[in-house]
Enzyme design. Structure first.
Site, short mmCIF file in Angstrom:
data_model
loop_
_atom_site.label_atom_id
_atom_site.label_comp_id
_atom_site.label_asym_id
_atom_site.label_seq_id
_atom_site.Cartn_x
_atom_site.Cartn_y
_atom_site.Cartn_z
N ASP A 1 -4.72 39.51 88.59
CA ASP A 1 -4.01 40.64 87.64
C ASP A 1 -5.33 41.08 86.63
O ASP A 1 -5.12 42.12 86.01
CB ASP A 1 -2.92 40.18 87.10
CG ASP A 1 -1.80 40.43 87.96
OD1 ASP A 1 -1.56 39.27 88.67
OD2 ASP A 1 -1.09 41.34 87.87
N ARG B 1 3.42 46.17 80.42
CA ARG B 1 3.16 44.73 80.92
C ARG B 1 1.65 44.33 80.27
O ARG B 1 0.87 44.89 80.32
CB ARG B 1 3.35 44.69 82.58
CG ARG B 1 4.53 45.04 82.91
CD ARG B 1 4.66 44.58 84.57
NE ARG B 1 4.83 43.16 84.58
CZ ARG B 1 4.83 42.45 85.81
NH1 ARG B 1 4.38 43.41 87.07
NH2 ARG B 1 4.69 41.41 86.07
N GLN C 1 8.13 37.69 95.27
CA GLN C 1 7.10 38.68 95.94
C GLN C 1 6.78 38.43 97.39
O GLN C 1 6.34 39.15 98.12
CB GLN C 1 6.23 39.07 95.01
CG GLN C 1 6.36 39.94 93.82
CD GLN C 1 6.57 38.75 92.65
OE1 GLN C 1 7.14 37.44 92.77
NE2 GLN C 1 6.43 39.19 91.30
N ASN D 1 -3.51 35.30 87.87
CA ASN D 1 -2.66 35.79 88.90
C ASN D 1 -1.19 35.04 88.75
O ASN D 1 -1.19 34.37 87.86
CB ASN D 1 -3.40 35.53 90.22
CG ASN D 1 -2.71 36.29 91.56
OD1 ASN D 1 -2.52 37.59 91.37
ND2 ASN D 1 -2.47 35.64 92.48
N ARG E 1 5.13 47.12 90.81
CA ARG E 1 4.28 45.93 90.49
C ARG E 1 3.36 45.97 91.33
O ARG E 1 3.01 46.54 92.33
CB ARG E 1 5.31 44.76 90.45
CG ARG E 1 6.49 44.70 91.33
CD ARG E 1 6.15 44.61 92.79
NE ARG E 1 5.01 43.42 93.00
CZ ARG E 1 4.26 43.36 93.65
NH1 ARG E 1 3.71 44.16 94.64
NH2 ARG E 1 3.42 42.24 93.76
N GLY E 2 2.30 44.81 90.67
CA GLY E 2 0.95 44.81 91.31
C GLY E 2 0.05 45.30 90.59
O GLY E 2 0.37 46.59 90.09
N ALA E 3 -1.15 44.85 90.27
CA ALA E 3 -1.91 45.40 89.11
C ALA E 3 -2.50 46.82 89.46
O ALA E 3 -2.30 47.55 88.66
CB ALA E 3 -3.10 44.49 88.88
O1 MRU Z 1 4.32 40.55 88.79
P1 MRU Z 1 3.83 41.19 89.91
O2 MRU Z 1 4.50 41.17 91.19
O3 MRU Z 1 3.16 42.60 89.26
O4 MRU Z 1 2.61 40.28 90.14
C1 MRU Z 1 1.72 40.90 91.09
C2 MRU Z 1 0.25 39.56 91.27
O5 MRU Z 1 0.37 38.90 90.62
C3 MRU Z 1 -0.60 40.11 92.42
O6 MRU Z 1 -1.11 39.08 93.06
C4 MRU Z 1 -1.63 40.76 91.65
O7 MRU Z 1 -1.32 42.13 90.68
C5 MRU Z 1 -2.79 41.53 92.33
S1 MRU Z 1 -2.26 43.11 93.22
C6 MRU Z 1 -3.45 43.46 94.29
#
Ligand code: MRU
Length: 366
Positions: free
Chosen positions: A245, A88, A204, A255, A52-54
């Site tokens: 994101d 996603r 997270q 975000n 996860r994470g963009a």
């Molecule tokens: O649902 P997630 O865990 O994928 O969400 C991640 C976030 O919101 C992060 O803050 C975002 O992706 C930035 S990652 C460098």
């Protein structure tokens, strides 16, 4: 987990060409490495949040496209591309990575296609580390200035950074976006401390950000999501840095859910609110982020149930009474007017179309 400076990576090809990831659902209790054998494994890993994470989900889509081509050539690649782009909805990095792999694919097929896609996936991963380090260097200057200001005012203690969700090494290939300035400050010996928002419902913050800060030796304190306003009122936060994101070209920032409330609290307390923005997370096609950025809604069970460890065993408990309806909005949008500045790999800018175009003039037409 390796420390960032020791070459940590969140997805990698081993010497036998196997694509490996960390199952982040099991952190911080178990560090489990999982192989993606097919592109469908990659799609599931993104949707079920093993990764996860963009930036990381973009890189996972890229490697998954290589797996598709290796197994089924051009036909499978073309089947996988739209499915991965939609695995996603909110992070624009998925679309970005898929488009970039399509450009690398050109008209190739067979082994040549699979090899070209492996090279491009590797490039995307290497570039992501450079992007994070670029953000880190520019963000480091903000932390350095705040440390100097505190010293000049005879204020003791570290620079206190509040962050939400995990925009750390685990959300990228290494170093993170929001955390990169913190890691570089820490490496340079600037005293820095991070307030870690728990980040319900998937935690997270408590399960990933706290874990990786600990592995990198960065002082930090976990707080519940609703504590941010209180500690800002009492002068305990010098700046907020979050990830994103998807950021519209106007500077509106999507975000993790709850980011918007932190921005409101920061504005009310004159706390600078920065967003660490890799260029791969900019959506140049959207102006009005609140209206046009799609917000993922996930399974309500993530709200009613909480995962943890009990008696040494991983377990999930239900916290609600039977039949309680729940809604699970995974992201929100912070309007540009609440964002003090965007920290990109090319430098700092105002959260506005003019600000972003100033740093990325090649996008001026869009
Ligand atoms: O649902 P997630 O865990 O994928 O969400 C991640 C976030 O919101 C992060 O803050 C975002 O992706 C930035 S990652 C460098």
């Amino acid at each position: 987990m390796l420390a960032c400076r020791d070459g940590f990576r969140t997805i990698w090809a081993d010497p036998d060409g196997r694509i490996l990831i960390i199952d982040q659902r099991k952190l911080p209790h178990d560090y489990t490495v999982v192989e993606l054998e097919t592109w469908r494994d990659g799609e599931r890993a993104i949707a079920d949040m093993l990764v996860r994470g963009a930036p990381l989900i973009g890189a996972t889509a890229a490697w998954s496209l290589h797996l598709a081509a290796a197994a089924g050539g051009r036909r499978e690649f073309e089947r996988a591309a739209p499915a991965l782009a939609e695995s996603r909805p909110t992070a624009v990095n998925l679309r970005w990575a898929v488009e970039r792999m399509q450009a690398a694919a050109g008209a190739l097929d067979g082994e040549a296609l699979a090899a070209a896609l492996a090279d491009e996936a590797e490039n995307i991963c290497d570039e992501d580390v450079d992007i994070s380090l670029g953000i880190g260097r520019h963000g480091l200057e903000i932390i350095r200035q705040l440390a100097e200001k505190k010293r000049a005012a005879n204020q003791s203690g570290p620079v206190n950074v509040l962050t939400h969700c995990n925009a750390g090494a685990l959300a990228t290939l290494n170093y993170g976006t929001a955390t990169a300035p913190v890691y570089l400050a820490h490496e340079e010996g600037i005293p820095v401390h991070v307030w870690v928002d728990e980040t319900r419902p998937r935690n997270q913050g408590s399960q990933l950000t706290a874990y990786e800060l600990a592995h990198n030796g960065v002082p930090h304190t976990l707080i519940v999501d609703n504590a941010g306003g209180h500690i800002m009122q009492h002068g305990m936060v010098d700046l907020v840095i979050t990830g994103t994101d998807r950021t519209a070209r106007s500077g509106d920032v999507a975000n993790k859910i709850g980011t918007y409330l932190k921005a409101l609290a920061a504005a009310d307390n004159n706390v600078p609110f920065y967003v660490a923005l890799p260029s791969t997370s900019i959506d140049w096609t959207i102006d009005d982020g609140v209206r046009d950025i799609p917000i993922e809604e996930r399974n309500p069970a993530e709200v009613t149930d909480v995962y943890g460890v009990s008696g040494g065993h991983r377990t999930t408990v239900t916290t609600t009474g039977e039949g309680t309806p729940a809604a699970n909005y995974a992201f929100d949008v912070t309007p540009a007017r609440y964002v003090t500045g965007l920290i990109t790999e090319r430098g700092l800018c105002e959260a506005s179309t003019a600000g972003l175009r100033g740093l990325f003039p090649e996008q001026a037409e869009r």
